[in-house]
Design a protein around this motif. Structure first.
Motif, PDB file in Angstrom:
ATOM      1  N   VAL A   1       0.838  -1.203   0.000  1.00  0.00           N
ATOM      2  CA  VAL A   1       0.000   0.000   0.000  1.00  0.00           C
ATOM      3  C   VAL A   1       0.867   1.245   0.000  1.00  0.00           C
ATOM      4  CG1 VAL A   1      -1.690   1.325   1.325  1.00  0.00           C
ATOM      5  CG2 VAL A   1      -1.953  -1.153   1.082  1.00  0.00           C
ATOM      6  N   TRP A   2       1.946   1.213   0.803  1.00  0.00           N
ATOM      7  CA  TRP A   2       2.853   2.365   0.866  1.00  0.00           C
ATOM      8  C   TRP A   2       3.464   2.637  -0.505  1.00  0.00           C
ATOM      9  CZ3 TRP A   2       8.188   2.595   0.030  1.00  0.00           C
ATOM     10  CH2 TRP A   2       8.792   3.793   0.420  1.00  0.00           C
TER      11      TRP A   2
ATOM     12  N   TRP B   1       2.334   1.707  -3.408  1.00  0.00           N
ATOM     13  CA  TRP B   1       1.284   2.088  -4.340  1.00  0.00           C
ATOM     14  C   TRP B   1       0.953   3.565  -4.195  1.00  0.00           C
ATOM     15  CZ3 TRP B   1      -3.768   3.833  -3.548  1.00  0.00           C
ATOM     16  CH2 TRP B   1      -4.587   3.826  -4.685  1.00  0.00           C
ATOM     17  N   ARG B   2       0.853   4.055  -2.970  1.00  0.00           N
ATOM     18  CA  ARG B   2       0.558   5.473  -2.734  1.00  0.00           C
ATOM     19  C   ARG B   2       1.673   6.362  -3.254  1.00  0.00           C
ATOM     20  NH1 ARG B   2      -0.504   6.311   3.383  1.00  0.00           N
ATOM     21  NH2 ARG B   2      -0.774   8.451   2.665  1.00  0.00           N
TER      22      ARG B   2
ATOM     23  N   LEU C   1       1.558   6.402  -7.040  1.00  0.00           N
ATOM     24  CA  LEU C   1       0.422   7.203  -7.505  1.00  0.00           C
ATOM     25  C   LEU C   1       0.729   8.690  -7.378  1.00  0.00           C
ATOM     26  CD1 LEU C   1      -2.517   7.304  -8.499  1.00  0.00           C
ATOM     27  CD2 LEU C   1      -3.235   7.280  -6.093  1.00  0.00           C
ATOM     28  N   MET C   2       1.313   9.083  -6.242  1.00  0.00           N
ATOM     29  CA  MET C   2       1.675  10.494  -6.039  1.00  0.00           C
ATOM     30  C   MET C   2       2.640  10.967  -7.128  1.00  0.00           C
ATOM     31  SD  MET C   2       4.469  12.447  -4.868  1.00  0.00           S
ATOM     32  CE  MET C   2       5.414  11.523  -3.647  1.00  0.00           C
TER      33      MET C   2
ATOM     34  N   ARG D   1       8.055  15.118   0.484  1.00  0.00           N
ATOM     35  CA  ARG D   1       7.523  13.923   1.154  1.00  0.00           C
ATOM     36  C   ARG D   1       8.441  13.488   2.283  1.00  0.00           C
ATOM     37  NH1 ARG D   1       8.651   8.646   0.979  1.00  0.00           N
ATOM     38  NH2 ARG D   1       6.962   7.215   1.555  1.00  0.00           N
TER      39      ARG D   1
ATOM     40  N   SER E   1       5.269  12.802   4.769  1.00  0.00           N
ATOM     41  CA  SER E   1       3.894  12.619   4.311  1.00  0.00           C
ATOM     42  C   SER E   1       3.862  12.528   2.790  1.00  0.00           C
ATOM     43  CB  SER E   1       3.019  13.786   4.773  1.00  0.00           C
ATOM     44  OG  SER E   1       1.781  13.797   4.104  1.00  0.00           O
ATOM     45  N   THR E   2       3.319  11.432   2.282  1.00  0.00           N
ATOM     46  CA  THR E   2       3.141  11.302   0.835  1.00  0.00           C
ATOM     47  C   THR E   2       2.139  12.326   0.326  1.00  0.00           C
ATOM     48  OG1 THR E   2       3.651   8.939   0.951  1.00  0.00           O
ATOM     49  CG2 THR E   2       2.481   9.705  -0.998  1.00  0.00           C
ATOM     50  N   LEU E   3       1.104  12.588   1.118  1.00  0.00           N
ATOM     51  CA  LEU E   3       0.086  13.565   0.715  1.00  0.00           C
ATOM     52  C   LEU E   3       0.696  14.955   0.534  1.00  0.00           C
ATOM     53  CD1 LEU E   3      -2.837  14.493   0.246  1.00  0.00           C
ATOM     54  CD2 LEU E   3      -3.047  14.761   2.733  1.00  0.00           C
TER      55      LEU E   3
END
Length: 504
Positions: A5-6, A8-9, A12-13, A124, A129-131
């Motif tokens: 999941v990490w 993948w995020r 995507l970012m 990041r 934070s990826t966001l």
């Protein structure tokens, strides 16, 4: 599963910010079919470099080259006042796609997109934070100054690329060094029988050759090989690297943290004064290899002059650099779009790169124009000016290391120009500020949406403010896109973008 999941995020970012950056930079990249602003020097110089090995004199009209007429290039060497690397990179695009507007702008767009992605990863890491890394990348992807320079064959976008790459390498170096310092501190405490919070005698370990920092130093050498003001960034960030080392050694608990960091900075200093000049000298290889380069045989033609203890070729290069330095010192001719650097944080006087009436396109109005203005995104720059004041307060009042980290590049890009306000300088130089501007702004956004006292949890009013701000930034980027790219628009629509009298 968590690791998947990490990853993948993160993927995507990076994909989102990369795609947005590419759309903004590669869309209609070959338009206009003209030499825009100083492309007249760098696009033609790049073509000359990759075809003849040196920069030759050009005759004829500027538009002749844009129309594909290359016959005006002569074998007579041209006097140029910047190093070669940026022009060589422009030339690589010309070699791939020919001497066309798309060809000479291609590499600028490539490094522009790469810089956006690098800033996303740097943010990041710094903000954990990826966001927020994605927000930083998105902001740089739609930042006007960076968009315009990424679509133009000028040197400053290449300078920006190498500076950001060097900062990224220093961030990796710090992460690696900090991990090793923590391990060494735990080992020393266990060996000496000390408690978790007790001070450790000594300076801390010698970490040996720090290859990531050495790579950063070499990359700063590449930035100087594009434009000399890369030296300002090298000095600022390498000092910051030493400050990081002091901070981390102190935080790990060594009593003599200052001496430990200082002693380990000495090899880095000597590496800098050796590696940067060597990388810079290597960028002049085409000049050495071309017998017809400007001033190549000055020492041979002027025996007994200059630094006679050097080989003739190096003596000639030193003399050439003296000429270039004198040119830059005397560069104070009035220009319509020169700007005072005190106004750069607010984008008071943007550079107009191109402005022409368009008659072969119907834009739905009586008068259609194509205009390219290097206007930084107003919402990012104006908010950034306020954030700078807040960051400086955090640095001096709270010794905030992260605030110092995100402001260093901004200040290194801006402060050195203030003493030269009398010179002919332009707001488009602020493209080197833009990556660090978005780092500052996103750092402040995170502090608003996730305040320290909430330990990473969201503060709803702050999160709403940030979400609205992100939306406004994207909407305004769409509004300004035509005057960043030269898209034909009605004259009245262009006027709607000229918010300040000084922008006209």
């Amino acid at each position: 599963m968590i690791e998947f999941v990490w990853r993948w995020r993160v993927a995507l970012m990076a994909s989102i910010v990369g795609v947005v950056a590419a759309i903004m930079r590669f869309g209609s990249l070959g338009y206009p079919q003209a030499l825009v602003f100083d492309e007249v020097f760098y696009a033609r110089g790049a073509y000359s470099l990759v075809t003849m090995g040196y920069e030759g004199e050009w005759g004829g009209e500027n538009q002749d080259f844009a129309n594909g007429d290359l016959s005006q290039l002569s074998a007579e060497a041209d006097y140029v006042v910047h190093p070669n690397l940026g022009k060589l990179m422009i030339g690589w695009g010309i070699q791939m796609f020919g001497p066309t507007p798309y060809g000479w702008r291609f590499m600028a767009a490539v490094v522009g997109v790469a810089t956006v992605i690098m800033i996303a990863f740097i943010a990041r890491h710094l903000l954990r934070s990826t966001l927020w890394g994605g927000v930083a990348g998105l902001f740089l992807a739609v930042e006007g100054e960076h968009v315009v320079l990424s679509r133009t064959a000028l040197l400053d976008i290449f300078l920006t690329f190498f500076i950001v790459a060097a900062m990224g390498l220093l961030v990796i170096d710090r992460t690696s060094a900090h991990r090793r310092l923590l391990a060494a501190a735990a080992f020393d405490r266990e060996r000496l029988g000390l408690g978790p919070g007790s001070l450790i005698p000594g300076q801390g370990p010698n970490l040996g050759i720090r290859w990531w920092r050495l790579a950063a130093i070499a990359t700063f050498g590449l930035s100087v090989s594009v434009k000399w003001n890369g030296l300002y960034f090298a000095a600022a960030f390498l000092v910051l690297s030493v400050i990081w080392d002091w901070y981390d050694r102190k935080k790990c608990g060594w009593e003599n943290w200052f001496a430990g960091g200082f002693v380990r900075a000495i090899p880095a200093f000597f590496a800098t004064i050796i590696v940067v000049p060597l990388v810079y000298l290597a960028s002049w290889i085409p000049w050495f290899r071309s017998e017809n380069s400007w001033g190549r045989h000055w020492a041979e033609n002027n025996p007994g002059e200059g630094l006679t203890w050097l080989p003739d070729s190096l003596n000639s290069l030193v003399h050439y650099h003296e000429q270039m330095l004198e040119f830059h010192r005397g560069l104070d001719s009035p220009h319509n779009y020169e700007s005072n650097p005190w106004g750069w944080p607010l984008q008071i006087r943007p550079t107009a790169f191109y402005f022409e009436d368009v008659t072969d396109v119907d834009c739905g109005a009586e008068r259609c124009i194509s205009a390219i203005h290097g206007i930084g995104h107003p919402l990012i720059w104006w908010v950034g000016a306020a954030v700078l004041l807040y960051a400086l307060w955090r640095i001096f009042r709270h010794r905030d290391m992260l605030a110092l980290t995100v402001t260093t590049g901004y200040l290194a890009a801006w402060l050195p120009w203030l003493p030269f306000a009398h010179r002919t300088i332009f707001t488009f130089y602020t493209v080197t500020m833009a990556p660090f501007l978005v780092l500052m702004v996103v750092w402040a956004m995170k502090r608003l949406a996730q305040p320290d006292h909430r330990r990473g949890k969201w503060w709803k009013p702050g999160a709403i403010i940030c979400a609205v701000y992100i939306g406004l930034v994207l909407i305004l980027a769409g509004f300004f896109y035509p005057v960043w790219t030269g898209e034909p628009i009605p004259f009245e629509y262009w006027q709607m973008h000229m918010w300040l009298p000084s922008w006209v």
